[in-house]
Structures are given as structure tokens and as C-alpha cells.
Design a protein around this motif. Structure first.
Motif, PDB file in Angstrom:
ATOM      1  N   VAL A  66       0.836  -1.201   0.000  1.00 49.85           N
ATOM      2  CA  VAL A  66       0.000   0.000   0.000  1.00 49.85           C
ATOM      3  C   VAL A  66       0.875   1.257   0.000  1.00 49.85           C
ATOM      4  O   VAL A  66       0.552   2.242  -0.669  1.00 49.85           O
ATOM      5  N   THR A  67       1.984   1.219   0.709  1.00 47.27           N
ATOM      6  CA  THR A  67       2.904   2.359   0.681  1.00 47.27           C
ATOM      7  C   THR A  67       3.404   2.596  -0.734  1.00 47.27           C
ATOM      8  O   THR A  67       3.447   3.744  -1.204  1.00 47.27           O
ATOM      9  N   ASN A  68       3.771   1.533  -1.435  1.00 46.85           N
ATOM     10  CA  ASN A  68       4.221   1.676  -2.822  1.00 46.85           C
ATOM     11  C   ASN A  68       3.114   2.230  -3.709  1.00 46.85           C
ATOM     12  O   ASN A  68       3.367   3.100  -4.555  1.00 46.85           O
ATOM     13  N   ALA A  69       1.894   1.751  -3.534  1.00 50.94           N
ATOM     14  CA  ALA A  69       0.774   2.255  -4.335  1.00 50.94           C
ATOM     15  C   ALA A  69       0.552   3.739  -4.080  1.00 50.94           C
ATOM     16  O   ALA A  69       0.359   4.528  -5.009  1.00 50.94           O
ATOM     17  N   ALA A  70       0.599   4.143  -2.815  1.00 48.22           N
ATOM     18  CA  ALA A  70       0.370   5.554  -2.471  1.00 48.22           C
ATOM     19  C   ALA A  70       1.483   6.451  -2.997  1.00 48.22           C
ATOM     20  O   ALA A  70       1.221   7.564  -3.452  1.00 48.22           O
ATOM     21  N   ARG A  71       2.702   5.980  -2.961  1.00 47.54           N
ATOM     22  CA  ARG A  71       3.838   6.818  -3.368  1.00 47.54           C
ATOM     23  C   ARG A  71       4.088   6.855  -4.871  1.00 47.54           C
ATOM     24  O   ARG A  71       4.526   7.871  -5.393  1.00 47.54           O
ATOM     25  N   HIS A  72       3.838   5.734  -5.545  1.00 47.78           N
ATOM     26  CA  HIS A  72       4.345   5.620  -6.913  1.00 47.78           C
ATOM     27  C   HIS A  72       3.316   5.365  -7.999  1.00 47.78           C
ATOM     28  O   HIS A  72       3.650   5.487  -9.174  1.00 47.78           O
ATOM     29  N   SER A  73       2.092   5.011  -7.657  1.00 42.46           N
ATOM     30  CA  SER A  73       1.180   4.520  -8.694  1.00 42.46           C
ATOM     31  C   SER A  73       0.415   5.606  -9.441  1.00 42.46           C
ATOM     32  O   SER A  73       0.062   5.412 -10.598  1.00 42.46           O
ATOM     33  N   GLY A  74       0.099   6.705  -8.777  1.00 44.46           N
ATOM     34  CA  GLY A  74      -0.769   7.694  -9.408  1.00 44.46           C
ATOM     35  C   GLY A  74      -2.188   7.182  -9.570  1.00 44.46           C
ATOM     36  O   GLY A  74      -2.940   7.654 -10.409  1.00 44.46           O
ATOM     37  N   ALA A  75      -2.566   6.209  -8.763  1.00 41.32           N
ATOM     38  CA  ALA A  75      -3.868   5.553  -8.874  1.00 41.32           C
ATOM     39  C   ALA A  75      -4.983   6.398  -8.278  1.00 41.32           C
ATOM     40  O   ALA A  75      -4.757   7.273  -7.451  1.00 41.32           O
ATOM     41  N   SER A  76      -6.211   6.077  -8.698  1.00 43.60           N
ATOM     42  CA  SER A  76      -7.388   6.673  -8.066  1.00 43.60           C
ATOM     43  C   SER A  76      -8.103   5.644  -7.197  1.00 43.60           C
ATOM     44  O   SER A  76      -8.853   6.002  -6.303  1.00 43.60           O
ATOM     45  N   THR A  77      -7.852   4.350  -7.461  1.00 45.75           N
ATOM     46  CA  THR A  77      -8.456   3.272  -6.689  1.00 45.75           C
ATOM     47  C   THR A  77      -7.407   2.199  -6.404  1.00 45.75           C
ATOM     48  O   THR A  77      -6.604   1.872  -7.268  1.00 45.75           O
ATOM     49  N   CYS A  78      -7.472   1.653  -5.204  1.00 48.06           N
ATOM     50  CA  CYS A  78      -6.582   0.557  -4.810  1.00 48.06           C
ATOM     51  C   CYS A  78      -7.437  -0.508  -4.141  1.00 48.06           C
ATOM     52  O   CYS A  78      -8.158  -0.225  -3.193  1.00 48.06           O
ATOM     53  N   GLU A  87      -4.704 -24.657   0.863  1.00 51.96           N
ATOM     54  CA  GLU A  87      -3.329 -24.731   0.405  1.00 51.96           C
ATOM     55  C   GLU A  87      -2.520 -23.458   0.635  1.00 51.96           C
ATOM     56  O   GLU A  87      -1.307 -23.519   0.775  1.00 51.96           O
ATOM     57  N   ALA A  88      -3.180 -22.318   0.646  1.00 51.84           N
ATOM     58  CA  ALA A  88      -2.406 -21.066   0.684  1.00 51.84           C
ATOM     59  C   ALA A  88      -3.256 -19.900   1.157  1.00 51.84           C
ATOM     60  O   ALA A  88      -4.475 -19.965   1.197  1.00 51.84           O
ATOM     61  N   CYS A  89      -2.551 -18.838   1.485  1.00 52.70           N
ATOM     62  CA  CYS A  89      -3.178 -17.558   1.778  1.00 52.70           C
ATOM     63  C   CYS A  89      -2.670 -16.587   0.726  1.00 52.70           C
ATOM     64  O   CYS A  89      -1.462 -16.495   0.486  1.00 52.70           O
ATOM     65  N   VAL A  90      -3.584 -15.874   0.082  1.00 53.81           N
ATOM     66  CA  VAL A  90      -3.197 -14.977  -0.999  1.00 53.81           C
ATOM     67  C   VAL A  90      -3.634 -13.553  -0.664  1.00 53.81           C
ATOM     68  O   VAL A  90      -4.816 -13.304  -0.425  1.00 53.81           O
ATOM     69  N   LEU A  91      -2.662 -12.654  -0.642  1.00 47.20           N
ATOM     70  CA  LEU A  91      -2.918 -11.229  -0.457  1.00 47.20           C
ATOM     71  C   LEU A  91      -2.654 -10.556  -1.795  1.00 47.20           C
ATOM     72  O   LEU A  91      -1.601 -10.734  -2.389  1.00 47.20           O
ATOM     73  N   THR A  92      -3.640  -9.798  -2.268  1.00 50.05           N
ATOM     74  CA  THR A  92      -3.509  -9.110  -3.553  1.00 50.05           C
ATOM     75  C   THR A  92      -3.782  -7.628  -3.340  1.00 50.05           C
ATOM     76  O   THR A  92      -4.764  -7.265  -2.699  1.00 50.05           O
ATOM     77  N   VAL A  93      -2.903  -6.804  -3.880  1.00 49.47           N
ATOM     78  CA  VAL A  93      -3.097  -5.359  -3.880  1.00 49.47           C
ATOM     79  C   VAL A  93      -3.012  -4.922  -5.328  1.00 49.47           C
ATOM     80  O   VAL A  93      -1.987  -5.107  -5.979  1.00 49.47           O
ATOM     81  N   GLU A  94      -4.111  -4.353  -5.845  1.00 52.72           N
ATOM     82  CA  GLU A  94      -4.181  -3.903  -7.232  1.00 52.72           C
ATOM     83  C   GLU A  94      -4.570  -2.436  -7.251  1.00 52.72           C
ATOM     84  O   GLU A  94      -5.393  -2.006  -6.451  1.00 52.72           O
ATOM     85  N   ASP A  95      -3.987  -1.680  -8.161  1.00 42.40           N
ATOM     86  CA  ASP A  95      -4.404  -0.302  -8.331  1.00 42.40           C
ATOM     87  C   ASP A  95      -4.559   0.003  -9.806  1.00 42.40           C
ATOM     88  O   ASP A  95      -4.118  -0.757 -10.656  1.00 42.40           O
ATOM     89  N   ASP A  96      -5.209   1.124 -10.107  1.00 45.34           N
ATOM     90  CA  ASP A  96      -5.449   1.482 -11.499  1.00 45.34           C
ATOM     91  C   ASP A  96      -4.464   2.554 -11.987  1.00 45.34           C
ATOM     92  O   ASP A  96      -4.734   3.235 -12.962  1.00 45.34           O
ATOM     93  N   GLY A  97      -3.346   2.661 -11.326  1.00 41.24           N
ATOM     94  CA  GLY A  97      -2.336   3.643 -11.718  1.00 41.24           C
ATOM     95  C   GLY A  97      -1.307   3.072 -12.670  1.00 41.24           C
ATOM     96  O   GLY A  97      -1.305   1.922 -13.014  1.00 41.24           O
TER      97      GLY A  97
END
Length: 97
Positions: A66-78, A87-97
Motif C-alpha cells: 500500500v505504501t508503494n501504491a500511495a507513493r508511486h502509482s498515481g492511482a485513483s483506486t486501490c 493450500e495457501a493464503c493470498v494477499l492481492t493489492v491492485e491499483d489502477d495507476g
């Protein structure tokens, strides 16, 4: 190079040794950080069984992403999602920047 790498790794381990993040706390921090950056945060965490070790790892990863998205993405939504399967735990962070 090997000595420098080992020293750097030891310093990183020392820096985070006392850090005990909670996933709930980190989600609250992520919401505030995204809001301050003018980014709409969407969160869907589906983790049914409590697991403090898992949540601590997810909290550290969430903070970094989230820090990377806020600093570098230029996104409007995250969007942040977390799901646990057998089998696993999956964390996904997607932005539209």
C-alpha cells in the motif's frame, strides 16, 4: 559482496525484530494512507480462521504494497483482497495507476 549482504540482512532483521503488526491495525493504517493520498481504498479480507503468525506476515506485506501504491502509482483506486484456502493464503493489492 557476501559480507556486505550478510551485514545488510542482519540489520534488516534487527530493525524488524521488535515489530509486531496486527492485520486489523495495518488495514486501518492502509485505509488512512490511501485516503491521505487521494486514493479510494477497497478492502475484502476473507480470512475465517484467526492465525496471528499469518496475520503478522500479511500486515508487513500489506504495509509495503500500500505504501508503494500511495507513493508511486498515481492511482485513483486501490483494491486489497486476502483469501485463505486449504493450500495457501493470498494477499492481492491492485491499483489502477
Amino acid at each position: 559482496v557476501e559480507q556486505v549482504s550478510r551485514k545488510a540482512l542482519a540489520e534488516v532483521r534487527e530493525a524488524i525484530r521488535g515489530y509486531r503488526a496486527t492485520l486489523d491495525g495495518e488495514v486501518a493504517h492502509a485505509r488512512a494512507l490511501l485516503e491521505a493520498a487521494g486514493i479510494r481504498g477497497e478492502f475484502a479480507l476473507r480470512l475465517d480462521v484467526p492465525d496471528s503468525a499469518r496475520d503478522e506476515v500479511l500486515a508487513l506485506a500489506l504495509r509495503e504494497m500500500v505504501t508503494n501504491a500511495a507513493r508511486h502509482s498515481g492511482a485513483s483506486t486501490c483494491r486489497v483482497t486476502a483469501e485463505q484456502t486449504a493450500e495457501a493464503c493470498v494477499l492481492t493489492v491492485e491499483d489502477d495507476g
